[in-house]
Motif scaffolding. Structure first.
Motif, PDB file in Angstrom:
ATOM      1  N   ILE A 141      85.572  66.374   8.212  1.00 33.96           N
ATOM      2  CA  ILE A 141      86.308  67.552   8.311  1.00 33.96           C
ATOM      3  C   ILE A 141      86.632  67.866   9.485  1.00 33.96           C
ATOM      4  N   ILE A 142      88.296  68.965   9.254  1.00 32.13           N
ATOM      5  CA  ILE A 142      88.847  69.003  10.320  1.00 32.13           C
ATOM      6  C   ILE A 142      89.341  70.361  10.933  1.00 32.13           C
ATOM      7  N   VAL A 143      87.916  71.732  11.570  1.00 33.34           N
ATOM      8  CA  VAL A 143      88.000  72.802  11.440  1.00 33.34           C
ATOM      9  C   VAL A 143      89.063  73.430  12.252  1.00 33.34           C
ATOM     10  N   ASP A 144      90.386  74.338  11.497  1.00 33.22           N
ATOM     11  CA  ASP A 144      91.326  75.559  12.831  1.00 33.22           C
ATOM     12  C   ASP A 144      90.997  74.204  13.760  1.00 33.22           C
ATOM     13  N   VAL A 145      92.192  73.804  13.535  1.00 36.08           N
ATOM     14  CA  VAL A 145      92.867  73.115  14.767  1.00 36.08           C
ATOM     15  C   VAL A 145      94.099  73.819  15.213  1.00 36.08           C
ATOM     16  N   GLN A 146      94.034  74.635  15.935  1.00 41.01           N
ATOM     17  CA  GLN A 146      95.300  75.481  15.774  1.00 41.01           C
ATOM     18  C   GLN A 146      95.810  75.634  16.644  1.00 41.01           C
ATOM     19  N   ASN A 147      96.996  76.482  17.161  1.00 38.70           N
ATOM     20  CA  ASN A 147      96.562  77.415  18.403  1.00 38.70           C
ATOM     21  C   ASN A 147      96.421  77.904  19.309  1.00 38.70           C
ATOM     22  N   ASP A 148      95.904  78.786  18.375  1.00 42.13           N
ATOM     23  CA  ASP A 148      95.327  80.566  18.928  1.00 42.13           C
ATOM     24  C   ASP A 148      93.672  79.971  19.130  1.00 42.13           C
TER      25      ASP A 148
ATOM     26  N   CYS B 128      93.072  76.848  20.413  1.00 42.85           N
ATOM     27  CA  CYS B 128      93.543  76.404  21.832  1.00 42.85           C
ATOM     28  C   CYS B 128      94.004  76.921  23.003  1.00 42.85           C
ATOM     29  N   GLU B 129      94.457  76.382  23.573  1.00 45.31           N
ATOM     30  CA  GLU B 129      94.839  76.792  25.509  1.00 45.31           C
ATOM     31  C   GLU B 129      96.261  77.766  25.542  1.00 45.31           C
ATOM     32  N   GLY B 130      96.270  78.953  25.736  1.00 44.71           N
ATOM     33  CA  GLY B 130      97.159  79.096  25.407  1.00 44.71           C
ATOM     34  C   GLY B 130      97.709  80.376  24.727  1.00 44.71           C
ATOM     35  N   GLY B 131      96.657  80.206  23.177  1.00 47.03           N
ATOM     36  CA  GLY B 131      96.374  81.028  21.937  1.00 47.03           C
ATOM     37  C   GLY B 131      95.684  82.122  22.632  1.00 47.03           C
ATOM     38  N   VAL B 132      95.352  83.091  21.646  1.00 49.67           N
ATOM     39  CA  VAL B 132      95.068  84.451  21.871  1.00 49.67           C
ATOM     40  C   VAL B 132      93.288  84.474  22.366  1.00 49.67           C
ATOM     41  N   PHE B 133      92.357  83.079  21.872  1.00 45.30           N
ATOM     42  CA  PHE B 133      91.326  82.475  21.856  1.00 45.30           C
ATOM     43  C   PHE B 133      90.932  81.770  23.254  1.00 45.30           C
ATOM     44  N   ASP B 134      92.145  80.832  23.642  1.00 42.73           N
ATOM     45  CA  ASP B 134      92.625  80.354  24.522  1.00 42.73           C
ATOM     46  C   ASP B 134      91.463  79.159  25.401  1.00 42.73           C
ATOM     47  N   LEU B 135      90.950  78.377  24.161  1.00 46.43           N
ATOM     48  CA  LEU B 135      89.263  78.131  24.664  1.00 46.43           C
ATOM     49  C   LEU B 135      89.692  76.568  24.983  1.00 46.43           C
ATOM     50  N   LYS B 136      89.472  76.899  26.103  1.00 51.05           N
ATOM     51  CA  LYS B 136      89.264  75.412  26.783  1.00 51.05           C
ATOM     52  C   LYS B 136      88.678  74.215  26.240  1.00 51.05           C
ATOM     53  N   GLY B 137      89.297  72.697  25.707  1.00 51.35           N
ATOM     54  CA  GLY B 137      88.697  71.856  25.417  1.00 51.35           C
ATOM     55  C   GLY B 137      89.569  71.322  24.586  1.00 51.35           C
ATOM     56  N   GLY B 138      90.491  72.695  24.011  1.00 46.95           N
ATOM     57  CA  GLY B 138      91.057  72.738  22.799  1.00 46.95           C
ATOM     58  C   GLY B 138      91.882  71.208  22.264  1.00 46.95           C
ATOM     59  N   ASN B 139      93.340  71.174  23.428  1.00 51.94           N
ATOM     60  CA  ASN B 139      94.216  70.466  23.646  1.00 51.94           C
ATOM     61  C   ASN B 139      93.612  68.771  23.925  1.00 51.94           C
ATOM     62  N   ALA B 140      92.216  68.988  24.646  1.00 51.28           N
ATOM     63  CA  ALA B 140      91.984  67.834  24.520  1.00 51.28           C
ATOM     64  C   ALA B 140      91.418  67.126  23.021  1.00 51.28           C
ATOM     65  N   ILE B 141      91.222  67.693  21.782  1.00 50.16           N
ATOM     66  CA  ILE B 141      89.700  67.320  21.338  1.00 50.16           C
ATOM     67  C   ILE B 141      90.913  66.488  19.637  1.00 50.16           C
TER      68      ILE B 141
END
Ligand code: VGL
Ligand code: ZN
Length: 206
Positions: free
Chosen positions: A12-19, A21-34
């Motif tokens: 189950i892959i949860v919410d791997v969405q642009n907002d 990841c890096e550059g999105g609203v939340f901009d969470l570091k490490g999003g792109n890398a997973i």
């Protein structure tokens, strides 16, 4: 991390969405890398589910829908406490779309959640009123799934709630910590790791 994957396992892959990841609203570091390691792992599973946070504009979980309330504060909704978020994952926007490198062709099912204006949903199984079901449990059961591996975003919100609900719906449940990224709002990460452990989620750290 090297578990032997069985035909009765789901990823189950949860919410791997642009907002998120890096550059999105939340901009969470490490999003792109997973994304690349999740794609590689998905190929071993016979059941792969994506979840997509998918809010209508003006959703009740947005701080902007509650004049006078600040983003990241908590309010009481009819169904209980609700964190107010910045506007995110609005249906039809780039932010709501999956990360461009996520392998959508590997998925068998996409569950959209948080679609009702007055109700948020962190969990892939049950929305935040704790009674509105997404139908995921029935889907997994009817495919003969007995164990769920969970990864994605955010470890301490949608991933944690999904993992805990996976256990409560009778599935053996494994969190893939390295393939998950957290928000960590006022200690929420430590709190949710503890909650997952006490619910019986197995946490694989590497
Ligand atoms: C999420 C906050 C708001 C998540 C979704 O995917 O963890 N967090 N909506
Ligand atoms: Zn949301």
């Amino acid at each position: 991390m090297n578990p032997v994957i069985r035909p009765t396992d789901a990823l189950i892959i949860v919410d791997v969405q642009n907002d998120f990841c890096e550059g999105g609203v939340f901009d969470l570091k490490g999003g792109n890398a997973i994304v690349a390691p999740i794609n590689a792992l998905a190929r071993s599973f016979q059941t792969v589910v994506l979840t997509q946070d998918f809010h209508p504009a003006g959703h009740s979980s947005f701080a902007s829908s509650h004049p006078g309330s600040e983003a990241l504060s908590t309010i009481d909704m009819p169904y209980g406490p609700q964190v107010l978020w910045p506007d995110h994952c609005v249906q039809g926007t780039h932010g709501a779309a999956f990360h461009p490198e996520l392998d959508l062709d590997a998925a068998h099912l996409i569950i959209r959640k948080g679609c009702r204006p007055e109700l948020d949903s962190y969990s892939a199984f049950v929305e935040n009123d704790r009674s509105t079901k997404t139908g995921l449990d029935g889907y997994l059961r009817s495919r003969g799934v007995s164990r769920c591996f969970i990864c994605g975003i955010a470890t301490d919100f949608c991933v944690a709630w999904s993992a805990i609900d996976s256990v409560s719906h009778g599935f053996d449940t494994v969190l893939l910590r390295k393939l998950a990224v957290e928000i960590d709002l006022e200690g929420s990460l430590a709190e949710q790791i503890t909650a997952m452990r006490s619910a019986g989620v197995e946490i694989i750290e590497d």
